[in-house]
Design a protein around this motif. Structure first.
Motif, mmCIF file in Angstrom:
data_model
loop_
_atom_site.group_PDB
_atom_site.id
_atom_site.type_symbol
_atom_site.label_atom_id
_atom_site.label_comp_id
_atom_site.label_asym_id
_atom_site.label_seq_id
_atom_site.Cartn_x
_atom_site.Cartn_y
_atom_site.Cartn_z
ATOM 1 N N THR A 13 0.815 -1.218 0.000
ATOM 2 C CA THR A 13 0.000 0.000 0.000
ATOM 3 C C THR A 13 0.845 1.264 0.000
ATOM 4 O O THR A 13 0.638 2.176 -0.811
ATOM 5 N N MET A 14 1.819 1.347 0.907
ATOM 6 C CA MET A 14 2.640 2.547 0.986
ATOM 7 C C MET A 14 3.652 2.600 -0.152
ATOM 8 O O MET A 14 3.863 3.658 -0.767
ATOM 9 N N GLY A 15 4.278 1.480 -0.450
ATOM 10 C CA GLY A 15 5.299 1.451 -1.494
ATOM 11 C C GLY A 15 4.762 1.829 -2.857
ATOM 12 O O GLY A 15 5.363 2.645 -3.574
ATOM 13 N N ASN A 16 3.612 1.250 -3.245
ATOM 14 C CA ASN A 16 3.088 1.603 -4.567
ATOM 15 C C ASN A 16 2.529 3.026 -4.587
ATOM 16 O O ASN A 16 2.561 3.702 -5.607
ATOM 17 N N GLY A 17 2.047 3.505 -3.429
ATOM 18 C CA GLY A 17 1.585 4.892 -3.355
ATOM 19 C C GLY A 17 2.730 5.877 -3.517
ATOM 20 O O GLY A 17 2.604 6.889 -4.225
ATOM 21 N N ILE A 18 3.859 5.595 -2.861
ATOM 22 C CA ILE A 18 5.052 6.442 -2.989
ATOM 23 C C ILE A 18 5.557 6.417 -4.430
ATOM 24 O O ILE A 18 5.902 7.455 -5.009
ATOM 25 N N THR A 19 5.576 5.232 -5.006
ATOM 26 C CA THR A 19 6.012 5.087 -6.408
ATOM 27 C C THR A 19 5.131 5.920 -7.324
ATOM 28 O O THR A 19 5.627 6.641 -8.202
ATOM 29 N N GLN A 20 3.819 5.849 -7.117
ATOM 30 C CA GLN A 20 2.889 6.622 -7.943
ATOM 31 C C GLN A 20 3.139 8.116 -7.814
ATOM 32 O O GLN A 20 3.150 8.849 -8.816
ATOM 33 N N ALA A 21 3.346 8.580 -6.596
ATOM 34 C CA ALA A 21 3.557 10.014 -6.373
ATOM 35 C C ALA A 21 4.774 10.522 -7.141
ATOM 36 O O ALA A 21 4.736 11.607 -7.748
ATOM 37 N N PHE A 22 5.850 9.754 -7.134
ATOM 38 C CA PHE A 22 7.054 10.165 -7.856
ATOM 39 C C PHE A 22 6.849 10.067 -9.364
ATOM 40 O O PHE A 22 7.256 10.961 -10.126
ATOM 41 N N ALA A 23 6.205 8.992 -9.819
ATOM 42 C CA ALA A 23 6.017 8.789 -11.258
ATOM 43 C C ALA A 23 5.122 9.861 -11.867
ATOM 44 O O ALA A 23 5.390 10.364 -12.964
ATOM 45 N N VAL A 24 4.044 10.221 -11.166
ATOM 46 C CA VAL A 24 3.137 11.256 -11.670
ATOM 47 C C VAL A 24 3.861 12.595 -11.787
ATOM 48 O O VAL A 24 3.559 13.406 -12.663
ATOM 49 N N ALA A 25 4.851 12.796 -10.913
ATOM 50 C CA ALA A 25 5.641 14.035 -10.967
ATOM 51 C C ALA A 25 6.758 13.961 -12.007
ATOM 52 O O ALA A 25 7.572 14.878 -12.121
ATOM 53 N N GLY A 26 6.806 12.848 -12.752
ATOM 54 C CA GLY A 26 7.784 12.714 -13.821
ATOM 55 C C GLY A 26 9.146 12.219 -13.390
ATOM 56 O O GLY A 26 10.108 12.316 -14.158
ATOM 57 N N ARG A 27 9.231 11.666 -12.175
ATOM 58 C CA ARG A 27 10.518 11.152 -11.683
ATOM 59 C C ARG A 27 10.684 9.682 -12.035
ATOM 60 O O ARG A 27 9.747 8.886 -11.905
ATOM 61 N N LYS A 28 11.875 9.288 -12.438
ATOM 62 C CA LYS A 28 12.180 7.895 -12.704
ATOM 63 C C LYS A 28 12.242 7.152 -11.366
ATOM 64 O O LYS A 28 12.972 7.561 -10.459
ATOM 65 N N VAL A 29 11.467 6.084 -11.249
ATOM 66 C CA VAL A 29 11.391 5.375 -9.981
ATOM 67 C C VAL A 29 11.416 3.870 -10.214
ATOM 68 O O VAL A 29 10.771 3.360 -11.131
ATOM 69 N N VAL A 30 12.197 3.186 -9.386
ATOM 70 C CA VAL A 30 12.313 1.729 -9.451
ATOM 71 C C VAL A 30 11.612 1.149 -8.230
ATOM 72 O O VAL A 30 12.018 1.403 -7.094
ATOM 73 N N MET A 31 10.541 0.374 -8.455
ATOM 74 C CA MET A 31 9.780 -0.234 -7.353
ATOM 75 C C MET A 31 10.214 -1.686 -7.196
ATOM 76 O O MET A 31 10.133 -2.479 -8.120
ATOM 77 N N MET A 32 10.676 -2.016 -5.991
ATOM 78 C CA MET A 32 11.213 -3.350 -5.726
ATOM 79 C C MET A 32 10.398 -4.075 -4.656
ATOM 80 O O MET A 32 9.959 -3.472 -3.676
ATOM 81 N N ASP A 33 10.166 -5.350 -4.869
ATOM 82 C CA ASP A 33 9.633 -6.217 -3.817
ATOM 83 C C ASP A 33 10.241 -7.594 -4.008
ATOM 84 O O ASP A 33 10.773 -7.911 -5.077
ATOM 85 N N VAL A 34 10.144 -8.420 -2.970
ATOM 86 C CA VAL A 34 10.868 -9.700 -2.990
ATOM 87 C C VAL A 34 10.292 -10.703 -3.974
ATOM 88 O O VAL A 34 11.000 -11.598 -4.430
ATOM 89 N N ALA A 35 9.015 -10.604 -4.302
ATOM 90 C CA ALA A 35 8.379 -11.543 -5.223
ATOM 91 C C ALA A 35 7.802 -10.796 -6.414
ATOM 92 O O ALA A 35 7.221 -9.718 -6.260
ATOM 93 N N GLU A 36 7.954 -11.370 -7.610
ATOM 94 C CA GLU A 36 7.453 -10.737 -8.826
ATOM 95 C C GLU A 36 5.945 -10.529 -8.767
ATOM 96 O O GLU A 36 5.424 -9.512 -9.244
ATOM 97 N N ALA A 37 5.224 -11.471 -8.132
ATOM 98 C CA ALA A 37 3.766 -11.346 -8.028
ATOM 99 C C ALA A 37 3.378 -10.114 -7.220
ATOM 100 O O ALA A 37 2.418 -9.405 -7.563
ATOM 101 N N GLN A 38 4.134 -9.828 -6.150
ATOM 102 C CA GLN A 38 3.853 -8.650 -5.330
ATOM 103 C C GLN A 38 4.127 -7.363 -6.102
ATOM 104 O O GLN A 38 3.379 -6.392 -6.003
ATOM 105 N N VAL A 39 5.186 -7.376 -6.875
ATOM 106 C CA VAL A 39 5.517 -6.203 -7.691
ATOM 107 C C VAL A 39 4.415 -5.939 -8.712
ATOM 108 O O VAL A 39 3.990 -4.795 -8.907
ATOM 109 N N GLN A 40 3.929 -7.003 -9.350
ATOM 110 C CA GLN A 40 2.887 -6.843 -10.360
ATOM 111 C C GLN A 40 1.569 -6.376 -9.741
ATOM 112 O O GLN A 40 0.832 -5.595 -10.356
#
Length: 283
Positions: A13-40
């Motif tokens: 919840t927090m990680g993807n929200g933070i990622t969204q906030a940066f991406a919408v502002a045009g910042r390059k962001v790498v979102m990482m989680d331990v499992a590919e399913a969680q990342v997706q």
């Protein structure tokens, strides 16, 4: 310190929200989680969130495409090596966070800043577990991140002025309002908010009123947009208990003791919205 590429550890919840906030502002962001399913799942959550903005005419389809193009997803911390700022948004567990910070300290470039989205854990303690304590800071966002304007910036005892300034600038650049907070159990917002929620759980446990009545009382009597028990379900009963335990252990003040009903509900596996049941049933 110049911050370009952002890394986010955790796609929940927090990680993807933070990622969204940066991406919408045009910042390059790498979102990482331990499992590919969680990342997706995290990526799908961001996509759905932006679709809702399109339906409300607050974003265009090309703007969504541009934001999504700013996001890269990975399942290894090693992929964050060239980030300028890495924000840890993992579960509120001090041992887990210490391990993540130790790994990040080894992996990312020496000049990079390490930030934690922790809601209560000592930034000084996290910084002490690295070889770059001056470049460690708290960057506490609020849920839902894309909507909430506030970011608490927490200086540990070792945090340098340059680190604070760089993170303050990047927070403002993505449209957030940062406030400077001294490292202390619960920081500012949770120091006040979580005891209020805990007291609502005490009231429920003592049978003073039903959960719906307690929430209605706070909404109508105090003009809160959401009742404390519904809010607890939203943030997670496990997070609420973790913060209360940090407050209680950090201050030794009995006014912060967790409500017995909160502890018992955790024992039953009731975590709130994320488990489908908390003070309310979401199934």
């Amino acid at each position: 310190m110049s911050i370009g590429k952002i890394g986010v550890v955790g796609a929940g919840t927090m990680g993807n929200g933070i990622t969204q906030a940066f991406a919408v502002a045009g910042r390059k962001v790498v979102m990482m989680d331990v499992a590919e399913a969680q990342v997706q799942r995290g990526l799908a959550t961001i996509s759905a969130s932006l679709d809702r903005l399109i339906k409300k005419d607050r974003m265009s389809a090309p703007q969504k495409d541009a934001a999504m193009a700013c996001i890269t997803t990975v399942s290894s911390l090693d992929a964050l090596a060239d980030c300028d700022l890495v924000i840890e948004a993992a579960t509120e567990n001090v041992d887990l966070k210490l391990r993540i910070f130790a790994d990040l300290d080894r992996i990312v470039k020496p000049e990079a800043i390490l930030a934690s989205n922790t809601s209560s854990i000592s930034i000084t303690r996290l910084a002490a577990g690295t070889q770059r304590p001056g470049q460690v800071i708290g960057m506490h966002f609020f849920n839902p991140v894309p909507v909430m304007a506030l970011v608490e910036l927490i200086n540990g005892l070792q945090t340098s002025a340059a680190t604070y300034s760089a993170v303050e600038d990047v927070a403002k650049a993505i449209g957030k309002t940062p406030i400077k907070v001294k490292n202390s159990p619960g920081f500012v917002v949770n120091r006040m908010l979580c005891p209020m929620i805990n007291e609502a759980v005490f009231a429920l446990g003592e049978g003073l009123a039903t959960a719906a009545e307690i929430d209605e009382a706070m909404k109508l009597g105090c003009n809160h947009p959401i009742g404390p028990l519904a809010l607890c379900d939203l943030i997670g009963l496990d997070v609420e208990l973790a913060v209360m335990q940090v407050l209680y252990e950090g201050t030794k003040d009995p006014k912060y003791r967790p409500a017995p009903l909160l502890v018992e509900m955790l024992e039953a596996g009731y975590l709130g919205r994320k488990s489908g049941k908390g003070f309310y049933d979401y199934k």
